[in-house]
Write a protein that holds these residues in place. Structure first.
Motif, short mmCIF file in Angstrom:
data_model
loop_
_atom_site.label_atom_id
_atom_site.label_comp_id
_atom_site.label_asym_id
_atom_site.label_seq_id
_atom_site.Cartn_x
_atom_site.Cartn_y
_atom_site.Cartn_z
N TYR A 1 9.83 -0.64 -6.34
CA TYR A 1 9.71 -2.09 -6.27
C TYR A 1 9.60 -2.53 -4.81
O TYR A 1 9.91 -1.79 -3.90
N VAL A 2 9.21 -3.79 -4.64
CA VAL A 2 9.23 -4.44 -3.34
C VAL A 2 10.09 -5.69 -3.47
O VAL A 2 9.81 -6.55 -4.32
N ALA A 3 11.16 -5.79 -2.67
CA ALA A 3 12.03 -6.97 -2.66
C ALA A 3 11.68 -7.79 -1.43
O ALA A 3 11.79 -7.30 -0.29
N PHE A 4 11.23 -9.03 -1.66
CA PHE A 4 10.81 -9.86 -0.55
C PHE A 4 10.92 -11.32 -0.94
O PHE A 4 10.49 -11.71 -2.03
N ASN A 5 11.51 -12.13 -0.06
CA ASN A 5 11.65 -13.57 -0.27
C ASN A 5 12.29 -13.92 -1.61
O ASN A 5 11.88 -14.87 -2.28
N GLY A 6 13.29 -13.16 -2.00
CA GLY A 6 14.03 -13.46 -3.22
C GLY A 6 13.32 -13.08 -4.51
O GLY A 6 13.76 -13.46 -5.59
N LYS A 7 12.24 -12.33 -4.40
CA LYS A 7 11.50 -11.89 -5.58
C LYS A 7 11.42 -10.37 -5.59
O LYS A 7 11.45 -9.73 -4.55
N LEU A 8 11.28 -9.82 -6.80
CA LEU A 8 11.12 -8.38 -6.96
C LEU A 8 9.74 -8.13 -7.53
O LEU A 8 9.41 -8.61 -8.61
N TYR A 9 8.92 -7.38 -6.80
CA TYR A 9 7.54 -7.11 -7.18
C TYR A 9 7.37 -5.66 -7.59
O TYR A 9 8.10 -4.78 -7.13
N GLN A 10 6.35 -5.42 -8.38
CA GLN A 10 5.87 -4.06 -8.64
C GLN A 10 4.88 -3.74 -7.51
O GLN A 10 4.22 -4.64 -6.98
N PRO A 11 4.70 -2.46 -7.17
CA PRO A 11 3.74 -2.12 -6.11
C PRO A 11 2.31 -2.58 -6.38
O PRO A 11 1.56 -2.84 -5.45
N ASP A 12 1.94 -2.72 -7.65
CA ASP A 12 0.58 -3.13 -7.99
C ASP A 12 0.40 -4.63 -8.11
O ASP A 12 -0.70 -5.09 -8.39
N ASP B 1 0.83 -1.21 0.00
CA ASP B 1 0.00 0.00 0.00
C ASP B 1 0.87 1.26 0.00
O ASP B 1 0.64 2.18 -0.78
N ASN B 2 1.86 1.29 0.87
CA ASN B 2 2.71 2.48 0.96
C ASN B 2 3.67 2.59 -0.21
O ASN B 2 4.04 3.70 -0.60
N ALA B 3 4.04 1.48 -0.81
CA ALA B 3 4.84 1.55 -2.06
C ALA B 3 4.01 2.23 -3.15
O ALA B 3 4.52 3.07 -3.90
N ARG B 4 2.72 1.88 -3.24
CA ARG B 4 1.85 2.52 -4.23
C ARG B 4 1.66 4.01 -3.90
O ARG B 4 1.68 4.86 -4.80
N ARG B 5 1.48 4.33 -2.63
CA ARG B 5 1.30 5.74 -2.24
C ARG B 5 2.55 6.56 -2.56
O ARG B 5 2.46 7.68 -3.05
N LEU B 6 3.72 5.99 -2.28
CA LEU B 6 4.96 6.70 -2.57
C LEU B 6 5.16 6.84 -4.07
O LEU B 6 5.67 7.86 -4.55
N GLN B 7 4.75 5.85 -4.82
CA GLN B 7 4.84 5.91 -6.29
C GLN B 7 4.08 7.14 -6.80
O GLN B 7 4.57 7.85 -7.68
N THR B 8 2.94 7.43 -6.23
CA THR B 8 2.17 8.61 -6.60
C THR B 8 2.90 9.89 -6.20
O THR B 8 2.99 10.84 -6.99
N LEU B 9 3.47 9.90 -4.99
CA LEU B 9 4.18 11.09 -4.52
C LEU B 9 5.44 11.38 -5.34
O LEU B 9 5.84 12.53 -5.50
N LEU B 10 6.08 10.33 -5.85
CA LEU B 10 7.33 10.49 -6.60
C LEU B 10 7.13 10.45 -8.11
O LEU B 10 8.11 10.32 -8.84
N ALA B 11 5.92 10.57 -8.57
CA ALA B 11 5.63 10.45 -10.01
C ALA B 11 6.48 11.41 -10.84
O ALA B 11 6.86 11.10 -11.97
#
Length: 167
Positions: free
Chosen positions: A150-161, A97-107
């Protein structure tokens, strides 16, 4: 916005979360440290010299308590940094959620690589745990990823969405 970026240095933005917590036996839960344990771990165990990162401590909160003002502080810290690669340590409850919110703030700030990471177990006091692995994955991602959040977790890289998230 700073345009003279240091390509070698990574800004680590600390917000608390389980990754930077300890287990409180009386409360039967994890509680954030008063000060971050992350830089000591990075230099001592990951052996990344402190000249390769800069630390910005925004808050030490459970992610469910991170508010818009905290996200504004994160956005400002990224914009004012001389780094264009950033790792945000964060609690897992609101990580995406906060990765998506920050994505908007840093657009407006397209040159930044921002990697959120967290852990299900604290970095200090639990062994084995996922915290060191996730933090190391975030460093690799910060060094190799194209600009974006991005979100890095458990050896994977995710997009915020990404809907898969941490499931």
């Amino acid at each position: 916005m700073n345009q003279n970026y240091n390509e070698e240095k990574i800004q680590i933005i600390v917000t608390g979360g389980t990754i930077d917590s300890y287990y409180d036996i009386d409360a039967c839960t994890t509680l954030c440290h008063q000060q971050t344990a992350i830089p000591e771990f990075i230099t001592k165990f990951a052996q990344i010299p402190d000249c390769e990162f800069e630390l910005t401590e925004i808050c030490m909160k459970d992610s469910r308590k991170i508010n818009h003002q905290d996200l504004e502080k994160i956005s400002t810290a990224i914009s004012l940094s001389n780094c264009n690669r950033h790792i945000i340590t964060h609690g897992t409850f609101t990580l995406f959620d906060n990765a998506r919110r920050l994505q908007t703030l840093l657009a407006h700030n397209h040159q930044q690589v921002v990697i959120f990471t967290g852990a299900m177990w604290p970095l200090v006091g639990f062994s084995p745990n996922d915290a060191g692995f996730n933090l190391g994955s975030a460093f690799i991602a910060a060094r190799l990823a194209q600009p974006g959040i991005y979100v890095a977790f458990n050896g994977k890289l995710y997009q915020p969405d990404d809907l898969e998230g941490l499931h």
